[in-house]
Design an enzyme around this catalytic site. Structure first.
Site, PDB file in Angstrom:
ATOM      1  N   ASN A  79       9.312 -12.687  -9.567  1.00  0.00           N
ATOM      2  CA  ASN A  79       8.967 -11.352 -10.051  1.00  0.00           C
ATOM      3  C   ASN A  79       8.715 -11.304 -11.563  1.00  0.00           C
ATOM      4  O   ASN A  79       8.645 -10.227 -12.144  1.00  0.00           O
ATOM      5  CB  ASN A  79      10.063 -10.353  -9.676  1.00  0.00           C
ATOM      6  CG  ASN A  79      10.414 -10.425  -8.201  1.00  0.00           C
ATOM      7  OD1 ASN A  79      11.439 -10.990  -7.830  1.00  0.00           O
ATOM      8  ND2 ASN A  79       9.523  -9.925  -7.361  1.00  0.00           N
ATOM      9  N   ILE A  86       7.708  -8.371 -16.241  1.00  0.00           N
ATOM     10  CA  ILE A  86       8.668  -8.220 -15.162  1.00  0.00           C
ATOM     11  C   ILE A  86       8.189  -7.185 -14.157  1.00  0.00           C
ATOM     12  O   ILE A  86       7.753  -6.095 -14.529  1.00  0.00           O
ATOM     13  CB  ILE A  86      10.030  -7.755 -15.726  1.00  0.00           C
ATOM     14  CG1 ILE A  86      10.483  -8.700 -16.842  1.00  0.00           C
ATOM     15  CG2 ILE A  86      11.067  -7.664 -14.624  1.00  0.00           C
ATOM     16  CD1 ILE A  86      11.506  -8.094 -17.766  1.00  0.00           C
ATOM     17  N   CYS A  87       8.259  -7.551 -12.879  1.00  0.00           N
ATOM     18  CA  CYS A  87       7.916  -6.588 -11.838  1.00  0.00           C
ATOM     19  C   CYS A  87       9.196  -5.913 -11.370  1.00  0.00           C
ATOM     20  O   CYS A  87       9.942  -6.475 -10.577  1.00  0.00           O
ATOM     21  CB  CYS A  87       7.226  -7.289 -10.677  1.00  0.00           C
ATOM     22  SG  CYS A  87       6.835  -6.164  -9.356  1.00  0.00           S
ATOM     23  N   LEU A  88       9.454  -4.749 -11.893  1.00  0.00           N
ATOM     24  CA  LEU A  88      10.680  -4.044 -11.550  1.00  0.00           C
ATOM     25  C   LEU A  88      10.327  -2.565 -11.442  1.00  0.00           C
ATOM     26  O   LEU A  88       9.755  -1.982 -12.360  1.00  0.00           O
ATOM     27  CB  LEU A  88      11.707  -4.275 -12.675  1.00  0.00           C
ATOM     28  CG  LEU A  88      13.126  -3.777 -12.441  1.00  0.00           C
ATOM     29  CD1 LEU A  88      13.747  -4.448 -11.220  1.00  0.00           C
ATOM     30  CD2 LEU A  88      13.989  -4.047 -13.666  1.00  0.00           C
TER      31      LEU A  88
END
Ligand SMILES: [Zn+2]
Ligand SMILES: [Zn+2]
Ligand SMILES: [Zn+2]
Ligand SMILES: [Zn+2]
Ligand SMILES: [Zn+2]
Ligand SMILES: [Zn+2]
Lengths: 151, 572
Positions: A79, A86-88
């Site tokens: 991620n 960041i994939c959040l």
């Protein structure tokens, strides 16, 4: 420069006084919206033993807009992409102005404990994790040793 | 509403005396320069009795307020059927993408779940299901007993008294002791606001939050600021909180209108930048309708022309949406090959000197050797115009005769380039003609000042230029259509009409681009007016016959087109 909003002052104070376990965040002296962040790899994760550097910036609209956070240390995680982005969800559409720097950093720490290859940002890493988890974990450990252990 | 071109007779019938509808009592003398705009408006006004042409579609333009009226109607309908506040009805409708029937059905099944999903009530299901007309327990936590509806709803007092208990938008409260807003960490803000979830934040933070969502993110379903809370701000909450921010409220309304329009197949938002008109065209709302007509529409601003049936933001008559789309896709894919064709220079086929095309006319004369030729086919001009204009045709025999794959693919590329070349040329010429006209217009203005010509006497070129532009666009799309038409008698008729129109257009272009001297104006005017009428007639025939062909299912394609019988003779 406009005066620093009370909200940011409070958050900074609190981060300083009672920092969450394994996390540090310090504002730059010349720009109090820009933080140097470190997160320790959580125990039991492939990132254990590493200390990861990140940068965190509070945009003008903060807290209406989420902070901008990026890994500076190379990390092999499904991620997090090559550029450290960041994939959040809470950094995007799930952001709420009630969330704080502290909650964001804790969420990133949690992301290190539980990579989510179904919502990948680094598609090649995610593929690796899905097809051969064991090997992918070994790779993450290797990168942690190589890039995130202070030498 | 929709007919263009019908004003032509109106315009050309008379040479000197203009017939102006006197409805508004406008009596403007021709030399009254201040009256020009008014005059022009009257002049352009469509006679209300004008009949729709076969190639025109019936449509209506709605300003944003009219669409808001439609939304209000739906909201009130749902409000009365389900027995909920209008604010709740609005959120429910938005959640169900404005589908009333589906909403009623789902709501009857499980009102609590629907309310939670729509962001009206907190997610925890209420202990028991309650009939719609009683007050809901789910909001009991936050009921403000003192509050009365802020906005007068269109309901009877008895009903609204009943509903008042379940008000979705609590009044702002003034905190008795100091309140520390969790968002800005300010404890000096006396006024707090919350949705029914009772998550309190200071009014300032709410304003920032709403503004940010609306202006920056283009969001109109705005969640409560508390993390994890799924409640959505109601219309009343947004408008009352943003009372000092009229621009944000306007944008909020527009976003809701856009979502409503997008969900309704009979409506389409005008695609022109910062335009807020909606076009209603129920006749073009189905897929099958689009195999029979080209729904060219425009909003209240007449130059905002677009297709109701597809994303093309211009008039692509006579070819239907599906085929136009296929053609554009093909052009995109083949753009590499076709690029060089678009270039504006060619070599004279006699002396090989480079010639640049700088006007819309295809009749070229080489500056060096004076050879006259056609820009499109490079053939001698002497064979064009008066006798046999072969320029729109392509001999497909070579395609049939081709034996090996290489020759076939070359023939197929050539076939494509033939149509593409003409397609691109008309587009290019239309642009050049427009530039050329701008120059002409300037010259005319000068002439009007230096000579004793009246304003109206120099307007004939404008009409010609407008007509040319329109016809070039039509011609352009006829080549897209011809590319896909199966070779048969119908196609031949199509190409004959195309050729006639093309010839008329070229000759009018030439006339428009010829040098103008003040003393020639009366003659030029007569000539140009006659030619314009002729072009208009040819264009009418082209559009009418093609439109009729679609209605009569006369056109056969050389590829498979959605909604038509499979092609029997495939091209390429
Ligand atoms: Zn606040
Ligand atoms: Zn809430
Ligand atoms: Zn418009
Ligand atoms: Zn279309
Ligand atoms: Zn020459
Ligand atoms: Zn030619």
């Amino acid at each position: 420069m406009a005066a620093l909003p009370k909200r940011i002052i409070k958050e900074t104070e609190r981060l300083n006084k009672e920092a969450p376990d394994g996390i540090t965040a310090e504002p730059h002296e010349d720009n109090l919206r820009y933080f140097d962040v470190t997160i320790k790899g959580p125990g039991g994760s492939p990132f254990e033993g590493g200390t990861f550097k990140l940068e965190l910036f509070l945009p003008e609209d903060y807290p209406m807009a989420p902070p901008k956070v990026r890994f500076l240390t190379k990390i092999y995680h499904p991620n997090i992409d090559r550029l450290g982005r960041i994939c959040l969800d809470i950094l995007k559409d799930k952001w709420s102005p009630a969330l704080q720097i502290r909650t964001v950093l804790l969420s990133i720490q949690a992301l290190l404990s539980s990579p989510n290859p179904d919502d990948p940002l680094a598609t090649d890493v995610a593929k690796h994790y899905k097809e051969n988890e064991k090997e992918a974990i070994a790779q993450s450990q290797e990168w942690t040793r190589k890039y995130a252990v202070a030498g | 509403m929709s007919s263009e071109g019908s004003d032509v007779d109106f315009y050309y019938d008379d040479d000197d005396e203009m017939i102006v509808d006197d409805d508004e009592g406008s009596a403007i003398s021709e030399d009254d320069m201040d009256g020009i705009d008014t005059y022009r408006d009257d002049y352009a006004a469509q006679p209300s009795s004008s009949k729709r042409k076969i190639y025109e579609v019936e449509f209506d333009t709605l300003p944003q307020e009219a669409v808001e009226g439609l939304i209000r109607k739906d909201v009130e309908y749902i409000s009365s059927i389900l027995g909920v506040e209008t604010d709740a009805a609005s959120l429910l409708l938005r959640h169900m993408n404005w589908n009333k029937e589906k909403l009623i059905e789902r709501y009857m099944e499980d009102s609590a779940a629907q309310s939670a999903k729509a962001g009206i009530a907190p997610v925890e299901p209420p202990p028991a299901q309650i009939p719609p007309s009683s007050s809901r327990s789910s909001s009991s936590r936050s009921v403000k007993t003192s509050s009365a509806p802020k906005r007068v709803t269109r309901r009877t007092t008895a009903e609204s008294a009943l509903k008042a208990k379940a008000l979705l938008t609590p009044e702002p409260s003034v905190e008795p002791e100091s309140f520390l807003c969790p968002i800005c960490c300010d404890d000096s803000q006396p006024k707090t606001l919350s949705l029914v979830c009772d998550h309190k934040f200071c009014a300032d933070c709410w304003v920032h939050h709403l503004k940010n969502k609306i202006r920056v993110e283009g969001d109109y379903s705005i969640k409560c600021m508390a993390s994890g809370c799924t409640l959505i701000a109601t219309d009343s909450f947004v408008t009352s909180t943003l009372a000092e921010e009229p621009e944000s409220v306007e944008r909020y309304k527009e976003l809701i209108v856009r979502s409503f329009v997008a969900a309704n197949k009979a409506l389409k938002f005008c695609p022109y930048p910062s335009c807020t008109y909606t076009v209603s065209c129920p006749n073009a709302a189905t897929k099958s309708a689009l195999t029979q007509m080209v729904p060219t529409v425009h909003c209240a601003t007449e130059s905002h022309k677009f297709c109701f049936g597809c994303p093309i933001e211009s008039d692509h008559r006579p070819v239907i949406c599906g085929v136009a789309k296929m053609w554009l896709k093909k052009c995109e894919d083949d753009s590499e090959t076709a690029n060089w064709i678009k270039s504006n220079t060619k070599e004279c086929s006699k002396c090989q000197s480079t010639i640049e095309k700088n006007g819309g006319c295809n009749h070229m004369t080489c500056r060096k050797c004076k050879y006259e030729f056609c820009w499109v086919c490079m053939g001698p001009w002497s064979e064009h115009g008066t006798t046999w204009y072969s320029c729109n045709r392509f001999d497909e025999a070579s395609g049939i005769e081709a034996r090996d794959a290489q020759a076939r693919s070359r023939a197929s590329l050539e076939r494509y380039l033939h149509y593409y070349n003409r397609w691109a040329n008309h587009e290019q010429s239309a642009k050049l003609s427009a530039d050329m006209y701008a120059k002409t217009e300037k010259k005319m203005e000068e002439m009007q000042i230096t000579s004793n010509l009246s304003w109206i006497e120099v307007q004939f070129a404008k009409k010609a230029a407008d007509e040319l532009f329109k016809c070039r666009m039509t011609l352009k799309w006829t080549y897209a259509m011809a590319y896909y038409l199966q070779k048969d008698n119908e196609k031949e008729i199509f190409e004959a009409n195309q050729s006639d129109l093309e010839q008329a257009v070229e000759s009018l272009t030439e006339l428009l681009e010829s040098p103008i001297e003040a003393e020639d104006i009366p003659v030029l005017r007569q000539k140009m007016t006659d030619k314009t009428v002729y072009v208009q007639k040819r264009s009418e025939i082209m559009l009418e016959d093609t439109a009729k062909g679609f209605l009569e299912n006369r056109w056969r394609w050389n590829v498979n087109v959605d909604g038509f019988e499979p092609a029997t003779v495939l091209a390429d």
